[in-house]
Design a protein around this motif. Structure first.
Motif, PDB file in Angstrom:
ATOM      1  N   LEU A 107     -29.401  47.847  14.576  1.00 31.94           N
ATOM      2  CA  LEU A 107     -30.631  48.631  14.652  1.00 31.94           C
ATOM      3  C   LEU A 107     -30.866  49.193  16.055  1.00 31.94           C
ATOM      4  O   LEU A 107     -31.538  50.205  16.216  1.00 31.94           O
ATOM      5  CB  LEU A 107     -31.835  47.769  14.245  1.00 31.94           C
ATOM      6  CG  LEU A 107     -31.969  47.504  12.754  1.00 31.94           C
ATOM      7  CD1 LEU A 107     -32.946  46.360  12.501  1.00 31.94           C
ATOM      8  CD2 LEU A 107     -32.410  48.764  12.023  1.00 31.94           C
ATOM      9  N   GLU A 108     -30.316  48.553  17.059  1.00 30.49           N
ATOM     10  CA  GLU A 108     -30.530  48.997  18.431  1.00 30.49           C
ATOM     11  C   GLU A 108     -29.509  50.029  18.893  1.00 30.49           C
ATOM     12  O   GLU A 108     -29.635  50.545  20.001  1.00 30.49           O
ATOM     13  CB  GLU A 108     -30.538  47.796  19.370  1.00 30.49           C
ATOM     14  CG  GLU A 108     -31.768  46.936  19.180  1.00 30.49           C
ATOM     15  CD  GLU A 108     -31.759  45.682  20.020  1.00 30.49           C
ATOM     16  OE1 GLU A 108     -30.677  45.294  20.528  1.00 30.49           O
ATOM     17  OE2 GLU A 108     -32.828  45.084  20.175  1.00 30.49           O
ATOM     18  N   THR A 109     -28.517  50.347  18.060  1.00 30.10           N
ATOM     19  CA  THR A 109     -27.566  51.388  18.446  1.00 30.10           C
ATOM     20  C   THR A 109     -28.234  52.752  18.287  1.00 30.10           C
ATOM     21  O   THR A 109     -29.078  52.949  17.424  1.00 30.10           O
ATOM     22  CB  THR A 109     -26.276  51.338  17.587  1.00 30.10           C
ATOM     23  OG1 THR A 109     -26.624  51.455  16.212  1.00 30.10           O
ATOM     24  CG2 THR A 109     -25.514  50.053  17.825  1.00 30.10           C
ATOM     25  N   ALA A 110     -27.855  53.664  19.139  1.00 28.36           N
ATOM     26  CA  ALA A 110     -28.465  54.996  19.137  1.00 28.36           C
ATOM     27  C   ALA A 110     -28.243  55.692  17.794  1.00 28.36           C
ATOM     28  O   ALA A 110     -27.207  55.534  17.162  1.00 28.36           O
ATOM     29  CB  ALA A 110     -27.869  55.831  20.261  1.00 28.36           C
TER      30      ALA A 110
ATOM     31  N   ARG B  69     -36.679  51.244  15.350  1.00 23.61           N
ATOM     32  CA  ARG B  69     -37.349  50.483  16.401  1.00 23.61           C
ATOM     33  C   ARG B  69     -38.313  49.460  15.778  1.00 23.61           C
ATOM     34  O   ARG B  69     -38.360  48.303  16.189  1.00 23.61           O
ATOM     35  CB  ARG B  69     -38.097  51.425  17.343  1.00 23.61           C
ATOM     36  CG  ARG B  69     -38.525  50.780  18.628  1.00 23.61           C
ATOM     37  CD  ARG B  69     -39.194  51.746  19.599  1.00 23.61           C
ATOM     38  NE  ARG B  69     -38.490  53.003  19.744  1.00 23.61           N
ATOM     39  CZ  ARG B  69     -39.026  54.204  19.476  1.00 23.61           C
ATOM     40  NH1 ARG B  69     -40.269  54.303  19.064  1.00 23.61           N
ATOM     41  NH2 ARG B  69     -38.327  55.316  19.634  1.00 23.61           N
ATOM     42  N   ASP B  70     -39.070  49.907  14.771  1.00 26.66           N
ATOM     43  CA  ASP B  70     -39.995  48.990  14.090  1.00 26.66           C
ATOM     44  C   ASP B  70     -39.241  47.875  13.365  1.00 26.66           C
ATOM     45  O   ASP B  70     -39.636  46.702  13.415  1.00 26.66           O
ATOM     46  CB  ASP B  70     -40.870  49.750  13.094  1.00 26.66           C
ATOM     47  CG  ASP B  70     -41.889  50.643  13.775  1.00 26.66           C
ATOM     48  OD1 ASP B  70     -42.195  50.412  14.969  1.00 26.66           O
ATOM     49  OD2 ASP B  70     -42.390  51.575  13.117  1.00 26.66           O
ATOM     50  N   ALA B  71     -38.167  48.240  12.690  1.00 22.08           N
ATOM     51  CA  ALA B  71     -37.365  47.236  11.987  1.00 22.08           C
ATOM     52  C   ALA B  71     -36.783  46.232  12.979  1.00 22.08           C
ATOM     53  O   ALA B  71     -36.809  45.016  12.728  1.00 22.08           O
ATOM     54  CB  ALA B  71     -36.251  47.906  11.187  1.00 22.08           C
TER      55      ALA B  71
ATOM     56  N   ASP C   4     -19.830  44.918  14.722  1.00 27.30           N
ATOM     57  CA  ASP C   4     -19.043  46.138  14.574  1.00 27.30           C
ATOM     58  C   ASP C   4     -19.994  47.322  14.666  1.00 27.30           C
ATOM     59  O   ASP C   4     -20.781  47.572  13.756  1.00 27.30           O
ATOM     60  CB  ASP C   4     -18.318  46.129  13.227  1.00 27.30           C
ATOM     61  CG  ASP C   4     -17.488  47.382  12.995  1.00 27.30           C
ATOM     62  OD1 ASP C   4     -17.280  48.137  13.972  1.00 27.30           O
ATOM     63  OD2 ASP C   4     -17.048  47.605  11.860  1.00 27.30           O
ATOM     64  N   THR C   5     -19.929  48.049  15.770  1.00 30.01           N
ATOM     65  CA  THR C   5     -20.841  49.176  15.972  1.00 30.01           C
ATOM     66  C   THR C   5     -20.180  50.512  15.641  1.00 30.01           C
ATOM     67  O   THR C   5     -20.736  51.564  15.930  1.00 30.01           O
ATOM     68  CB  THR C   5     -21.349  49.215  17.423  1.00 30.01           C
ATOM     69  OG1 THR C   5     -20.218  49.300  18.293  1.00 30.01           O
ATOM     70  CG2 THR C   5     -22.167  47.993  17.739  1.00 30.01           C
ATOM     71  N   SER C   6     -19.023  50.491  15.017  1.00 28.86           N
ATOM     72  CA  SER C   6     -18.321  51.735  14.712  1.00 28.86           C
ATOM     73  C   SER C   6     -18.584  52.219  13.289  1.00 28.86           C
ATOM     74  O   SER C   6     -17.776  52.940  12.721  1.00 28.86           O
ATOM     75  CB  SER C   6     -16.817  51.539  14.923  1.00 28.86           C
ATOM     76  OG  SER C   6     -16.337  50.570  14.015  1.00 28.86           O
TER      77      SER C   6
ATOM     78  N   ILE D 178     -26.962  46.855   7.535  1.00 29.69           N
ATOM     79  CA  ILE D 178     -28.210  46.242   8.013  1.00 29.69           C
ATOM     80  C   ILE D 178     -28.979  45.644   6.840  1.00 29.69           C
ATOM     81  O   ILE D 178     -29.444  44.502   6.900  1.00 29.69           O
ATOM     82  CB  ILE D 178     -29.079  47.277   8.760  1.00 29.69           C
ATOM     83  CG1 ILE D 178     -28.404  47.696  10.064  1.00 29.69           C
ATOM     84  CG2 ILE D 178     -30.470  46.731   9.026  1.00 29.69           C
ATOM     85  CD1 ILE D 178     -29.035  48.924  10.710  1.00 29.69           C
ATOM     86  N   TYR D 179     -29.104  46.408   5.771  1.00 25.83           N
ATOM     87  CA  TYR D 179     -29.858  45.943   4.609  1.00 25.83           C
ATOM     88  C   TYR D 179     -29.201  44.709   3.987  1.00 25.83           C
ATOM     89  O   TYR D 179     -29.879  43.765   3.593  1.00 25.83           O
ATOM     90  CB  TYR D 179     -30.002  47.075   3.588  1.00 25.83           C
ATOM     91  CG  TYR D 179     -31.247  46.946   2.756  1.00 25.83           C
ATOM     92  CD1 TYR D 179     -32.478  47.348   3.243  1.00 25.83           C
ATOM     93  CD2 TYR D 179     -31.193  46.411   1.475  1.00 25.83           C
ATOM     94  CE1 TYR D 179     -33.632  47.222   2.477  1.00 25.83           C
ATOM     95  CE2 TYR D 179     -32.341  46.271   0.708  1.00 25.83           C
ATOM     96  CZ  TYR D 179     -33.554  46.684   1.223  1.00 25.83           C
ATOM     97  OH  TYR D 179     -34.696  46.542   0.476  1.00 25.83           O
TER      98      TYR D 179
END
Length: 174
Positions: free
Chosen positions: A65-68, A78-80, A109-111, A121-122
């Motif tokens: 959630l914090e990745t751009a 941001r809220d999540a 894994d941010t790719s 995420i869900y």
């Protein structure tokens, strides 16, 4: 009273030799005690290891959630992330009260592409929710667990909104 007879000294030496613990036996005993204590403190499956699993899933979701991302989904992400952080804090309190070790930080894994990212995420939030929803016999942690459950559901809500906005944006070609 001091006895200086040779038979007394021999008897004394025999008693001392039979009571003497060999060095290797002493070393083995000390190692066994140390290992046994470490094993007893380890986080073995048993009394609610699910808090640690849920916390790990939430940390992964928080990192994703914090990745751009695109500007139109950033407020919801941001809220999540805020709700996920709050849920992590509550689960850490519950974990400590339940006697669990909270010193693990998973790799992420941010790719992932946008769709896969929101889906991941869900899924992580669902897995965390399932982990903490298990039966709890420690009444001291119930309020923390219930609060974390509400926060996870809020994070799922904002993640779903962000995913829908991202999908609509992609359909419109923006």
């Amino acid at each position: 009273m001091k006895i200086n007879s040779p038979s007394y000294e021999i008897a004394y030496l025999r008693i001392m030799l039979t009571r003497r613990i060999p060095t290797i036996g002493l070393l083995t005993g000390v190692i066994s005690i140390c290992l046994g204590h470490g094993i007893a403190l380890a986080d073995i499956p048993g009394n609610h290891p699910y808090y640690i699993h849920a916390r790990s899933d939430l940390r992964k979701a928080e990192s994703l959630l914090e990745t751009a991302d695109e500007f139109n989904v950033t407020p919801e992400m941001r809220d999540a992330a805020k709700y996920v952080r709050s849920a992590i804090q509550d689960i850490e309190v519950a974990s400590v009260l339940d006697g669990k070790n909270t010193n693990n930080y998973p790799a992420v894994d941010t790719s992932l592409n946008h769709r896969d990212k929101f889906q991941q995420i869900y899924q992580l939030l669902n897995a965390a929710n399932q982990d903490i929803a298990r039966e709890e016999d420690n009444n001291f942690v119930l309020s923390w667990r219930n609060k974390a459950e509400v926060e996870i559901n809020q994070a799922k809500h904002f993640t779903a909104i962000a995913a829908v906005r991202d999908t609509v944006d992609d359909l419109n070609g923006d």
